[in-house]
Scaffold this active site. Structure first.
Site: not given
Ligand code: NAD
Length: 236
Positions: A56, A98, A113, A121, A140, A205
């Site tokens: 990530y 994004d 999502h 945290c 954090c 699509n």
């Protein structure tokens, strides 16, 4: 077709593909050389947190070098102009993590999502905007615990703000799905909910999605072409 008033738009990885962000199912079942279950599940994070955080971190860094494409810009234009022109509302529900809708200028975006540029945290449950890496377990900013994780809804976790999505659908006339394969639930089921509620449904699509039969209309082509063309039709 009767002119719609309120519009709910679901976007998926396909709308960002031409901005240079890989879709999920494009590479023979692998996502940037990883099996999905190795990087995008809570079990993967529990068993190999370094792999997941590094994956990530890479994606978070990469998306910041990508730019919105004409499809993001067209939706932002619709989002701004539709209320003035039709007195209705537009909600962009995105499965994407994004920030290209926002950087394209869209105002009403719901990230079901999660988001790459947020860290969550797990000690104090607060969220913070995050543009750097997480691999070194930074503290954090709220509670100082080294317990930040990507604010991404992994497979097996519950998507965010589903109540708001269903509420928006029940007040809408048109549901549009853009660049999503229709394989990830509950997002993939929104078209059926829309049909049950009596909405008109449109799919834009590159190829037909798994739930294609549920759409009244399908327009095929790259998002950077079909989305601006559809927005032009609607606004003119
Ligand atoms: P998916 O990868 O399963 O499907 C992508 C869809 O986009 C396919 O139907 C494909 O035909 C279509 N597509 C590909 N190129 C296109 C183009 N140029 N124009 C129009 N359509 C195009 O994506 P999904 O359905 O969104 O599900 C993947 C999951 O992975 C989502 O839950 C999402 O959170 C995550 N994801 C996000 C991003 C991102 O944030 N950009 C990228 C990859 C994966």
């Amino acid at each position: 077709m009767k002119r719609p008033r309120n519009i709910v738009i679901l976007t998926g990885a396909g709308i960002s593909a031409e901005s240079g962000i890989d879709t999920f199912r494009g590479g023979g079942g692998l996502w940037e050389q990883h099996r999905v279950e190795d990087v995008a599940t809570p079990e993967a994070f529990a068993s190999d947190p370094d792999l997941v955080l590094r994956f990530y971190d890479m994606r978070r860094e990469a998306i910041q070098t990508r730019q919105p494409n004409p499809a993001h810009l067209a939706l932002a234009r619709l989002d701004r102009e539709w209320p003035k022109q039709a007195g209705g509302e537009v909600l962009i529900v995105t499965q994407n993590v994004d920030d290209l809708h926002e950087r394209g200028g869209a105002l009403n975006v719901l990230h079901m999502h999660g988001e790459h540029l947020t860290a969550w945290c797990t000690a104090c449950d607060r969220r913070h905007r995050w543009t750097g890496p997480l691999i070194h377990r930074p503290p954090c900013p709220s509670c100082s615990e080294p317990a930040l994780r990507p604010d991404i809804v992994w497979f097996g976790e519950i998507p965010y703000r589903m109540d708001e999505i269903y509420e928006a659908l029940s007040a809408a006339d048109l549901f549009v799905s853009i660049g999503t394969s229709g394989a990830v639930y509950p997002a993939a089921g929104l078209v059926r909910t829309a049909r049950d509620l009596g909405l008109r449904t449109l799919e834009l699509n590159l190829e037909r999605s798994q739930g294609s039969a549920w759409f009244h209309e399908t327009r095929l082509g790259p998002a950077s072409e079909v989305v601006p063309a559809w927005v032009d039709d609607l606004l003119d």
